[in-house]
Design an enzyme around this catalytic site. Structure first.
Site, PDB file in Angstrom:
ATOM      1  CE  LYS A 200      41.374  24.649  37.590  1.00  0.00           C
ATOM      2  NZ  LYS A 200      42.042  25.787  37.605  1.00  0.00           N
ATOM      3  CD  GLU A 206      35.675  24.001  52.934  1.00  0.00           C
ATOM      4  OE1 GLU A 206      37.055  23.889  51.681  1.00  0.00           O
ATOM      5  OE2 GLU A 206      35.823  25.815  52.809  1.00  0.00           O
ATOM      6  N   GLY A 260      39.012  28.421  38.461  1.00  0.00           N
ATOM      7  CA  GLY A 260      37.292  28.162  39.210  1.00  0.00           C
ATOM      8  C   GLY A 260      36.814  28.807  38.349  1.00  0.00           C
ATOM      9  NE  ARG A 261      39.542  34.562  40.162  1.00  0.00           N
ATOM     10  CZ  ARG A 261      40.314  33.958  40.257  1.00  0.00           C
ATOM     11  NH1 ARG A 261      40.613  33.170  40.770  1.00  0.00           N
ATOM     12  NH2 ARG A 261      41.844  34.917  40.033  1.00  0.00           N
ATOM     13  CD  GLU A 346      38.939  33.778  43.593  1.00  0.00           C
ATOM     14  OE1 GLU A 346      37.913  33.194  44.226  1.00  0.00           O
ATOM     15  OE2 GLU A 346      39.539  32.587  43.716  1.00  0.00           O
ATOM     16  CG  HIS A 377      12.433  49.716  50.109  1.00  0.00           C
ATOM     17  ND1 HIS A 377      11.588  50.776  50.749  1.00  0.00           N
ATOM     18  CD2 HIS A 377      12.007  49.457  48.992  1.00  0.00           C
ATOM     19  CE1 HIS A 377      11.086  50.975  49.392  1.00  0.00           C
ATOM     20  NE2 HIS A 377      11.431  49.951  48.362  1.00  0.00           N
ATOM     21  CE  LYS A 497      40.750  25.525  47.425  1.00  0.00           C
ATOM     22  NZ  LYS A 497      40.331  25.255  46.156  1.00  0.00           N
TER      23      LYS A 497
HETATM   24  C1  G6Q Z   1      38.192  29.582  41.609  1.00  0.00           C
HETATM   25  C2  G6Q Z   1      39.231  30.138  43.125  1.00  0.00           C
HETATM   26  C3  G6Q Z   1      38.248  28.879  44.260  1.00  0.00           C
HETATM   27  C4  G6Q Z   1      37.967  27.306  43.608  1.00  0.00           C
HETATM   28  C5  G6Q Z   1      36.952  26.905  44.688  1.00  0.00           C
HETATM   29  C6  G6Q Z   1      37.105  25.010  44.540  1.00  0.00           C
HETATM   30  O1  G6Q Z   1      38.721  30.529  41.294  1.00  0.00           O
HETATM   31  O2  G6Q Z   1      40.472  29.717  42.792  1.00  0.00           O
HETATM   32  O3  G6Q Z   1      36.858  29.852  44.244  1.00  0.00           O
HETATM   33  O4  G6Q Z   1      37.071  27.473  42.811  1.00  0.00           O
HETATM   34  O5  G6Q Z   1      37.989  26.725  46.010  1.00  0.00           O
HETATM   35  O6  G6Q Z   1      38.036  24.455  44.189  1.00  0.00           O
HETATM   36  P1  G6Q Z   1      37.915  23.278  43.703  1.00  0.00           P
HETATM   37  O7  G6Q Z   1      37.013  23.446  42.383  1.00  0.00           O
HETATM   38  O8  G6Q Z   1      39.118  22.951  43.168  1.00  0.00           O
HETATM   39  O9  G6Q Z   1      37.255  22.426  44.744  1.00  0.00           O
END
Ligand code: G6Q
Length: 532
Positions: A200, A206, A260-261, A346, A377, A497
């Protein structure tokens, strides 16, 4: 008395409640506490509730103005107040012709334009009209993204394996641990590999580290000019995408009103659309949209997300449950618990209310889970006989995509038996009748009275998966409203981050002065010394 006091009083009263007796006394209990909607059955009769509990929980929802909160979300009001954003993942799957406005602008034309862009592109990959730089067909797709830009596509691609194009190999690289990337690259060839950089912000350490490694791998084999045919981006940040060297023609956009989620429904779902095809992807949106309509229009008594949310808040807030398990009886849903972990924890892992005040009551539970019967199990022991109260959601499709012999009957027998055993337990008399020796009786006794929901779905299809995910999204929303928290920000994740960015130069430059506590300083020094 306030509703909170009423609920506290009710919770005390329920200490003496016994589920097994409740079923024995009332043969209409299932009738009273279940909902059917399309191919879904939610049986919530095996919960520590009676009719009065449900009435009080509904009253709580009404006092929190849940109905108008639902409307506010769907109407695009800026309910994510700390970030001053609308929350409109529902617009990404709006299959009606109704407009949806953000700041006075209908967002639907742009949403449909991106879907169309995804359609063209995914078709071109699938039918081989999009070729790599050396005119070879793409056979491997590596989605690079993390958190919300990874978990949805990973979970859904796995869940919809029977719908995936077998000639395309999907890979998901999320971890900055070089192993993740190295293992994916080992299976791929540069000429036939497409990278989807999903971020996003397009600044996540990462993802950008992995993306740069991927670019170096590709350009080493095919030259810089090949990038355009092997890299596409999914992002809200056009400037950074350009800077990275990806043609914005091959950028799939989304907007800051998609968290994002909650982003699987749009461009972040590109890898999934390539795997399952446009029509199946649309089916997933249709299923989610149908669940949206149900959530918006069903009265609370028959509203699946509302009921699940009320029960979740009941256990966390009043019955002392700190955790909660999601146990899918479907191997294809093996990543669903991990996906829901992010969605739930989250969103509702907050201790400040919407007014900025510290909260004095428990919020978001700790979610965990594994597919059944595997979990049976291992950790089910604790759910059956441990000291913690752990409400459970069992999820099971009635039909399998792999009806081999009697496998699926055995699987279904297990899920039903588990919910029954958790509810009934096993008492002394039953053990005696089984001939269990007196000394062993305490160990083999099961108190029962352990709550569960069972969600039966006809079959896991793109449509029902869409509805299932939307069901949980709305459940989480309901709980956020009851707790008066903003379920749509994530400052804790953002902190992570930042922190690593400060430590990184200290690890690589051994002359940098360290100003942390003694533990952090020592850890940095040890790593510096050992990595010489
Ligand atoms: C989701 C979070 C988090 C995010 C990641 C990746 O709701 O905010 O999981 O999606 O940190 O972020 P970017 O898409 O900006 O790389």
């Amino acid at each position: 008395m306030t509703i909170y006091q009423d609920l506290q009083k009710k919770a005390k009263e329920m200490q003496g409640f016994n589920l097994r007796e409740a079923f024995e006394k009332d043969n209409k209990r299932f009738q009273k506490f279940h909902v059917e909607w399309q191919d879904f059955l939610l049986d919530y009769s095996k919960n520590l509730i009676d009719e009065k509990t449900m009435k009080l929980l509904e009253k709580w929802a009404n006092e929190c103005q849940l109905s108008s909160a639902i409307q506010s979300m769907f109407n695009g009001e800026k309910i994510n107040t700390t970030e001053n954003r609308a929350v409109l993942h529902t617009a990404l799957r709006n299959r009606s012709s109704n407009p949806i406005f953000v700041d006075g602008k209908d967002v639907m034309p742009d949403v449909l334009k991106v879907l169309d862009h995804m359609h063209q592109f995914s078709d071109a990959i699938r039918n081989g009209t999009w070729l790599g730089a050396t005119n070879k067909r793409i056979t491997d797709i590596i989605n690079i993204g993390i958190g919300g830009s990874d978990l949805g596509p990973v979970m859904a691609t796995k869940a919809l394996t029977p719908y995936c194009e077998p000639s395309l190999h999907m890979h998901f690289v999320s971890n900055v641990d070089g192993t993740d990337m190295a293992e994916a690259l080992r299976q791929c060839h540069p000429e036939t590999t497409l990278f989807i950089i999903s971020s996003k912000t397009f600044t996540t350490l990462e993802t950008m580290t992995n993306a740069k490694t991927a670019r170096a791998w590709l350009s080493k084999a095919l030259g810089e000019n090949a990038i355009a045919k092997h890299f596409v981006a999914v992002s809200t940040n056009e400037k950074e995408v350009k800077k990275f060297g990806i043609d914005t023609e091959n950028m799939f956009v989304f907007w800051n009103w998609v968290g994002g989620r909650y982003s699987i429904w749009g461009a972040i779902g590109l890898s999934l659309m390539i795997a399952i095809g446009y029509d199946n992807f649309i089916q997933m949106l249709e299923g989610a949209h149908a669940m949206d309509q149900h959530f918006k229009t069903a009265d609370f008594k028959n509203n699946m997300p509302v009921i699940l949310g009320l029960l979740g808040a009941w256990y966390t807030g009043y019955m002392g449950a700190e955790s909660y398990a999601v146990l899918p009886y479907d191997q294809y849903l093996s990543r669903l618990p991990a996906y829901l972990q992010q969605l739930d924890m989250e969103s509702n892992g907050k201790s400040i209310d919407k007014n900025g005040k510290i909260i004095s009551y428990p919020t978001g539970p700790i979610l965990f889970g594994e597919p059944g019967t595997n979990g049976q199990h291992s950790f089910y022991q604790l759910i059956h006989q441990g000291t913690h109260l752990i409400p459970v959601d069992f999820i099971a499709p009635i039909h399998s995509h792999n009806e081999i012999g009697n496998h699926h009957d055995i699987l279904l027998a297990n899920v039903v038996a588990q919910s029954e055993a958790l509810m009934r337990g096993k008492n002394k008399k039953e053990l005696k009748d089984e001939g269990i020796s007196k000394e062993l009786i305490p160990f083999k006794t099961f108190t029962g009275n352990r709550p569960s929901n069972t969600i039966l779905i006809d079959k896991i299809t793109p449509y029902t998966l869409g509805a299932l995910i939307a069901l949980y999204e709305h459940k989480v929303f309901v709980m956020g409203i009851l707790w008066n928290i903003n379920s749509f920000d994530q400052f804790g994740v953002e902190l992570g981050k930042q922190l690593a960015k400060n430590i990184l130069p200290e690890l690589t430059d051994k002359h940098k002065k360290l100003n942390h506590d003694s533990s952090t300083n020592a850890l940095v020094e040890k790593i510096r010394k050992m990595r010489k």
